[in-house]
Design an enzyme around this catalytic site. Structure first.
Site, PDB file in Angstrom:
ATOM      1  CE  LYS A  79      53.793 -42.347  -5.289  1.00 23.79           C
ATOM      2  NZ  LYS A  79      52.850 -42.731  -6.359  1.00 23.79           N
ATOM      3  CB  SER A 154      49.561 -43.871  -4.547  1.00 19.06           C
ATOM      4  OG  SER A 154      50.390 -43.844  -5.689  1.00 19.06           O
ATOM      5  CB  SER A 178      49.271 -42.765  -8.474  1.00 18.99           C
ATOM      6  OG  SER A 178      48.602 -43.720  -7.690  1.00 18.99           O
TER       7      SER A 178
HETATM    8  N1  GLN Z   1      44.382 -46.295  -7.253  1.00 20.45           N
HETATM    9  C1  GLN Z   1      45.056 -47.180  -8.117  1.00 20.45           C
HETATM   10  C2  GLN Z   1      45.557 -48.381  -7.354  1.00 20.45           C
HETATM   11  O1  GLN Z   1      45.381 -48.425  -6.198  1.00 20.45           O
HETATM   12  C3  GLN Z   1      46.164 -46.488  -8.852  1.00 20.45           C
HETATM   13  C4  GLN Z   1      47.381 -46.301  -8.021  1.00 20.45           C
HETATM   14  C5  GLN Z   1      48.550 -45.800  -8.819  1.00 20.45           C
HETATM   15  O2  GLN Z   1      48.414 -45.217  -9.891  1.00 20.45           O
HETATM   16  N2  GLN Z   1      49.732 -46.071  -8.287  1.00 20.45           N
HETATM   17  O3  GLN Z   1      46.115 -49.276  -7.875  1.00 20.45           O
END
Ligand code: GLN
Length: 489
Positions: A79, A154, A178
């Site tokens: 990532k 994400s 995410s």
């Molecule tokens: N959707 C959540 C956020 O926007 C989690 C994102 C994540 O786990 N990085 O914060």
């Protein structure tokens, strides 16, 4: 069987037995990337030359008997918020364009030590803020199951790349879901380990008290193997924990007999897509037939998880992202009038809308006068939620839950209403607040043909247990490949 559809374990085995070379494995992935990327956009950067060079070097070491592990020679994607020395790392953001880290994240270093070959960096929501991969500066990733839909986020790039067979394994990060939510949308397996299990050294921070790196794969065995490779105490990360055991593959096939699985009643009611709920409950019933003890219970306070999370994560993000000021890393505005104006313009031009929203929210809840009312209250809520989970784990070995309220939405459906998007994190976020491990495993598809994932949540340090149960689920629902890949489109 095509090389690119093999699991990491299978690939590793064939490379060790010299049926295949590490270079052939890398080439097969690079070819598949070539074929898929125009449609999927799972990668923001593919390191073709570097990957072949690494593969050659790994092969040499294997030939000399210096590398013998199960993942030696196997390609992997990383990532874009995880630092890779010499390879641009941008967090899916304009502000980090051109940033080439001078060091490699500990988790990646461990993969390299295991002989894995880094193919490139995967797409993500900007700074991991989002649930769809649509907030990336490099354009959205598409779901290989249906290119008009999001892969989740994400870590959507990592999950889509694994589903599209561009790589057998990828690293993601999980601050509030995410890894688990996009794994659910893409029909792959992803685990978020107990906080402190995988070093965060070199993971560009979003919410430092919540962030964890974890693997994404097409089966549970690969996930467990990769977790074994990246987990470990690291003095370079002050929140890293020295665990008693790092054995995640040992008991995988031991079955679920006697395992106590809790079903949080409130999770399966209003707000959850009926088909998603049904598939998960059906799977749990099958585990029950195999000897698991299943019982419903009430997990209270969960409705406070989203507000508490968005206060804490944004507060930490506002502080973590202060370092991107146009001086030290990446983007700097071309024209400016003095130092302060340079900061202001670089940040205004470099960050996207969602990141700015979080920075503003975070700065607000940390400001004097509001700190107690919001930030401190959120921390107290976090402690109460942890206590709720502790209570649950007095009675259960794990909790079975959805990973998301629905299957993958269409591109463009979520961004217009950020609050609605935040609500989609309801099943994953509390797990990060409590520091627990959680895994998503596919349990079938809905009538639209989209994958449904089940989340299994364990007590701290109980990865082995949830991996074992996930392995049992995998025996019930064999892995399904997206049509795009099956038909070689
Ligand atoms: N959707 C959540 C956020 O926007 C989690 C994102 C994540 O786990 N990085 O914060």
């Amino acid at each position: 069987m095509d090389i690119q559809s093999m699991t990491a374990a299978e690939l590793g085995k064939r490379i060790r037995s010299r049926e295949l070379s590490a270079v052939e494995a890398a080439d097969a992935c690079l070819e598949q990337i070539e074929k898929m990327e125009k449609q999927v956009n799972g990668f923001v950067r593919v390191d073709r030359e570097g990957a072949r060079k690494q593969a050659e070097a790994v092969q040499k070491k294997m030939d000399a008997g210096e590398l013998t592990g199960p993942l030696a020679g196997v390609p992997v994607a990383v990532k874009d918020n995880i630092c890779t020395e010499g390879l641009e790392t941008t967090c899916g953001s304009k502000i980090l364009e051109g940033f080439v880290p001078a060091y490699t994240a500990e988790a990646v270093r461990k993969l390299q030590e295991a002989g894995m070959v880094i193919l490139g960096k995967t797409n993500m929501d900007e700074f991991a803020m989002g649930s769809t991969t649509e907030t990336s500066y490099f354009g959205p990733t598409k779901n290989p199951w249906d290119l008009s839909r999001v892969p989740g986020g994400s870590s959507g790039g990592s999950c889509a790349a694994v589903a599209a067979e561009e790589c057998p394994l990828a690293l993601g990060s999980d601050t509030g879901g995410s890894i688990r939510q996009p794994s659910s949308f893409c029909g792959v397996v992803g685990i978020k380990p107990t906080y402190g299990t995988v070093s965060r050294y070199g993971l560009i921070a979003y919410g430092s008290s919540l962030d964890q790196i974890g693997p994404v794969a097409r089966d549970v065995t690969d996930c467990a193997l990769a977790l074994e490779a990246i987990a470990g105490h690291d003095p370079k990360d002050s929140t890293s924990i020295a665990r008693k055991s790092y054995d995640f593959t040992g008991g995988l096939a031991d079955g679920v007999k006697g395992m106590r699985i809790g079903i949080p009643r409130g999770y399966f009611g209003e707000g959850l897509d009926a088909e998603v709920g049904q598939k998960i409950l059906d799977t749990v019933r099958m585990l029950e037939k195999q000897g698991a003890v299943v019982e419903e219970f009430d997990l209270d306070l969960i409705q406070y998880a989203i507000p508490a999370y968005y206060v804490i994560a944004s507060a930490e993000a506002s502080s973590n992202l202060a370092r991107f000021d146009g001086v030290k890393y990446g983007y700097r505005a071309e024209e400016y009038d003095g130092l302060h104006n340079m900061y202001k313009k670089s940040r205004s031009e470099g960050f996207g809308a969602e990141v700015k929203r979080r920075i503003m929210l975070g700065s607000f809840v940390l400001s004097s006068g509001y700190y107690d009312a919001y930030y401190l209250k959120a921390l107290k809520t976090k402690a109460l939620i942890k206590r709720e989970f502790d209570r649950a784990f007095d009675s259960f070995d794990m909790i079975a839950a959805p990973a998301a309220p629905s299957t993958a939405p269409r591109l463009g459906e979520s961004l217009s209403d950020p609050l609605k998007m935040y609500l989609g994190d309801i099943y994953t976020i509390s797990v990060n607040l409590a520091g627990l491990p959680g895994i998503t495993v596919p349990v079938g598809t809905d009538t639209k043909g989209l994958p449904i994932g089940m989340q299994l949540i364990g007590d701290c340090f109980d990865e082995a247990k949830i991996l074992r149960a996930a392995y049992a689920c995998e025996q019930i629902h064999a892995y399904e490949r997206p049509a795009l890949v099956k038909e070689g489109r």
